[in-house]
Design a protein around this motif. Structure first.
Motif, mmCIF file in Angstrom:
data_model
loop_
_atom_site.group_PDB
_atom_site.id
_atom_site.type_symbol
_atom_site.label_atom_id
_atom_site.label_comp_id
_atom_site.label_asym_id
_atom_site.label_seq_id
_atom_site.Cartn_x
_atom_site.Cartn_y
_atom_site.Cartn_z
ATOM 1 N N ALA A 161 44.373 98.380 56.275
ATOM 2 C CA ALA A 161 43.917 97.371 57.238
ATOM 3 C C ALA A 161 42.603 97.778 57.883
ATOM 4 C CB ALA A 161 44.990 97.146 58.307
ATOM 5 N N ASN A 162 42.459 99.060 58.198
ATOM 6 C CA ASN A 162 41.241 99.535 58.858
ATOM 7 C C ASN A 162 40.019 99.482 57.956
ATOM 8 O OD1 ASN A 162 42.389 100.045 61.347
ATOM 9 N ND2 ASN A 162 42.877 102.185 60.874
ATOM 10 N N GLU A 163 40.235 99.522 56.666
ATOM 11 C CA GLU A 163 39.107 99.501 55.729
ATOM 12 C C GLU A 163 38.817 98.106 55.185
ATOM 13 O OE1 GLU A 163 40.112 102.414 52.810
ATOM 14 O OE2 GLU A 163 39.715 104.120 54.159
ATOM 15 N N ARG A 164 39.561 97.108 55.677
ATOM 16 C CA ARG A 164 39.380 95.733 55.236
ATOM 17 C C ARG A 164 38.310 95.050 56.094
ATOM 18 N NH1 ARG A 164 44.484 93.789 56.155
ATOM 19 N NH2 ARG A 164 45.138 94.991 54.330
ATOM 20 N N PRO A 165 37.346 94.348 55.492
ATOM 21 C CA PRO A 165 36.338 93.633 56.286
ATOM 22 C C PRO A 165 36.995 92.649 57.241
ATOM 23 C CG PRO A 165 35.715 93.687 53.973
ATOM 24 C CD PRO A 165 37.117 94.206 54.043
ATOM 25 N N HIS A 166 36.421 92.546 58.448
ATOM 26 C CA HIS A 166 37.005 91.676 59.472
ATOM 27 C C HIS A 166 35.967 90.637 59.902
ATOM 28 C CE1 HIS A 166 39.069 90.245 63.023
ATOM 29 N NE2 HIS A 166 40.132 90.936 62.658
ATOM 30 N N PHE A 207 33.846 91.082 63.040
ATOM 31 C CA PHE A 207 32.793 92.101 62.932
ATOM 32 C C PHE A 207 31.766 91.728 61.864
ATOM 33 C CE2 PHE A 207 36.489 95.035 64.180
ATOM 34 C CZ PHE A 207 36.246 94.844 65.528
ATOM 35 N N HIS A 208 31.752 90.472 61.446
ATOM 36 C CA HIS A 208 30.786 89.967 60.467
ATOM 37 C C HIS A 208 30.820 90.748 59.164
ATOM 38 C CE1 HIS A 208 29.071 87.121 63.305
ATOM 39 N NE2 HIS A 208 29.315 88.048 64.198
ATOM 40 N N GLY A 209 32.058 90.996 58.703
ATOM 41 C CA GLY A 209 32.240 91.640 57.414
ATOM 42 C C GLY A 209 32.374 93.145 57.466
ATOM 43 N N LEU A 210 32.145 93.739 58.615
ATOM 44 C CA LEU A 210 32.365 95.179 58.741
ATOM 45 C C LEU A 210 33.848 95.450 58.951
ATOM 46 C CD1 LEU A 210 29.444 96.452 60.988
ATOM 47 C CD2 LEU A 210 29.510 96.106 58.529
ATOM 48 N N SER A 211 34.292 96.611 58.537
ATOM 49 C CA SER A 211 35.688 96.986 58.724
ATOM 50 C C SER A 211 35.865 97.672 60.081
ATOM 51 C CB SER A 211 36.116 97.949 57.615
ATOM 52 O OG SER A 211 35.438 99.198 57.767
ATOM 53 N N PRO A 212 37.092 97.695 60.598
ATOM 54 C CA PRO A 212 37.346 98.468 61.823
ATOM 55 C C PRO A 212 36.945 99.937 61.688
ATOM 56 C CG PRO A 212 39.173 96.982 61.417
ATOM 57 C CD PRO A 212 38.268 96.901 60.194
ATOM 58 N N THR A 213 37.068 100.496 60.486
ATOM 59 C CA THR A 213 36.661 101.891 60.275
ATOM 60 C C THR A 213 35.163 102.052 60.498
ATOM 61 O OG1 THR A 213 38.460 102.323 58.717
ATOM 62 C CG2 THR A 213 36.536 103.767 58.598
ATOM 63 N N SER A 262 40.158 92.453 68.520
ATOM 64 C CA SER A 262 40.662 92.409 67.147
ATOM 65 C C SER A 262 41.463 93.649 66.778
ATOM 66 C CB SER A 262 39.491 92.247 66.177
ATOM 67 O OG SER A 262 38.803 91.052 66.420
ATOM 68 N N ILE A 263 41.001 94.805 67.245
ATOM 69 C CA ILE A 263 41.703 96.044 66.909
ATOM 70 C C ILE A 263 43.084 96.051 67.543
ATOM 71 C CG2 ILE A 263 41.625 98.553 67.080
ATOM 72 C CD1 ILE A 263 39.572 97.354 65.201
ATOM 73 N N SER A 264 43.177 95.620 68.805
ATOM 74 C CA SER A 264 44.478 95.577 69.482
ATOM 75 C C SER A 264 45.423 94.604 68.784
ATOM 76 C CB SER A 264 44.299 95.173 70.949
ATOM 77 O OG SER A 264 43.535 96.135 71.640
ATOM 78 N N LYS A 265 44.891 93.439 68.394
ATOM 79 C CA LYS A 265 45.716 92.479 67.673
ATOM 80 C C LYS A 265 46.219 93.076 66.358
ATOM 81 C CE LYS A 265 43.531 88.249 69.429
ATOM 82 N NZ LYS A 265 42.682 87.072 69.078
ATOM 83 N N GLN A 266 45.359 93.805 65.695
ATOM 84 C CA GLN A 266 45.737 94.422 64.427
ATOM 85 C C GLN A 266 46.859 95.422 64.629
ATOM 86 O OE1 GLN A 266 42.638 95.710 61.527
ATOM 87 N NE2 GLN A 266 43.476 97.723 61.885
ATOM 88 N N HIS A 267 46.767 96.226 65.708
ATOM 89 C CA HIS A 267 47.792 97.223 65.985
ATOM 90 C C HIS A 267 49.132 96.549 66.284
ATOM 91 C CE1 HIS A 267 44.672 100.518 67.174
ATOM 92 N NE2 HIS A 267 44.726 100.301 65.877
#
Length: 332
Positions: free
Chosen positions: A62-67, A70-76, A24-29
């Motif tokens: 984007a990093n602070e947005r729930p994903h 990650f079951h609602g956790l943010s990438p941060t 997910s992080i790679s896709k986001q980047h």
């Protein structure tokens, strides 16, 4: 080696990597880079500094947005759990329980410390460098006191009892952790308790070493030490996410699927063979390294014996123990 974003995914789905197991992080980047390119194309007069500011703002948002992966956790938050030092973990409070009688690791450490304290801080090791038979016997006698005992059928195949340390994985694991944590050390054929540790034990009891032992188990101990797999799959960075999901529902199959969805790159270290797919192999490793030889050794869960249905191996049946929720309180 990771495949390129436009190459076929190694999971054999037939899809491009970016549309399949790319994490997910790679896709986001990748999406962010495409977005910035579009902004630059539509605003050719923007300077490099202005584009950098726009990129930083959008990346932070984007990093602070729930994903959902990650079951609602943010990438941060996930980044903190993977990369932050043990004492700087956010979204979780890790406490030392007043009563550690249900924790095999700490009970075994207590036996080691008591033996040393009776002999001026040290005791003789075996010729192989193991703990003496006396401690092994005492540790084996603790088996009925642990929740795990209800699932044991034969002491000869138990990881919580044995005739010597070599055949007693939970005790051996505890001794190794005590050395990594700097509580004991071996020199001249004897095990010694460090002077500072002796003072801590006299003042605060076994509770003084719970957090140092737990930190050593999750950051320094090699989780593949007690098994025979050659695959280099390091699960330690993901231990807190895995524990959070396990504590949430206790369903092993669901839990393994959640780990694979959140961190699909782990499958790249699990090559397919004639016996198991990458996801099956990863699932077996998670059950062995994380559930049986971390959570269970610490008394956080109990694990039922291996089960087969119609010759198919079934995931471990796990039961969450009260100790887990006493130690880990999540606020995410």
């Amino acid at each position: 080696m990771k495949p390129g974003r436009n190459e076929l995914c190694p999971c054999s789905s037939g899809k491009k990597y970016k549309h399949c197991c790319m994490n997910s992080i790679s896709k986001q980047h990748v999406s962010m880079l495409d977005d910035i390119k579009q902004v630059a194309a539509m605003n050719p007069n923007l300077s490099i500094e202005e584009l950098n500011i726009i990129a930083q703002q959008r990346m932070k948002a984007a990093n602070e947005r729930p994903h959902p992966d990650f079951h609602g956790l943010s990438p941060t938050q996930i980044s903190n759990w993977i990369c932050a030092p043990f004492k700087e973990l956010d979204g979780v409070k890790i406490s030392t329980p007043d009563d550690l009688n249900a924790c095999p690791v700490m009970r075994y450490l207590e036996l080691i410390l008591d033996e040393a304290m009776q002999s001026d801080g040290s005791f003789k090791a075996t010729s192989k460098g193991n703990l003496p038979t006396k401690i092994v016997k005492q540790a084996s006698e603790l088996l009925p006191e642990f929740a795990v005992s209800q699932f044991e059928r034969d002491i000869s195949i138990s990881e919580y009892a044995g005739s010597n340390e070599d055949k007693f994985n939970a005790l051996h694991y505890s001794r190794i952790l005590a050395e990594i944590a700097g509580i004991i050390y071996r020199r001249s054929g004897r095990y010694h308790v460090k002077k500072a540790a002796q003072k801590q034990y006299r003042t605060h009891g076994i509770q003084a070493f719970f957090i140092p032992m737990l930190e050593s188990a999750t950051t320094q101990y090699n989780w593949g030490y007690l098994d025979g797999w050659d695959h280099d799959v390091d699960l330690r960075p993901f231990w807190l996410f895995m524990l959070w999901r396990m504590q949430k529902h206790g369903n092993t199959e669901q839990f393994i699927d959640e780990v694979i969805i959140a961190f699909p790159d782990l499958l790249l270290s699990c090559p397919e063979d004639k016996y198991s797919s990458p996801s099956q192999l990863l699932g077996i490793m998670i059950e062995s390294r994380f559930i049986k030889r971390f959570l269970a050794f610490w008394g956080f869960v109990t694990v039922a014996p291996l089960r087969y249905v119609h010759e198919l191996r079934m995931p471990d049946k796990v039961e969450i123990q009260p100790l887990m929720k006493l130690v880990f309180q999540f606020d995410v």
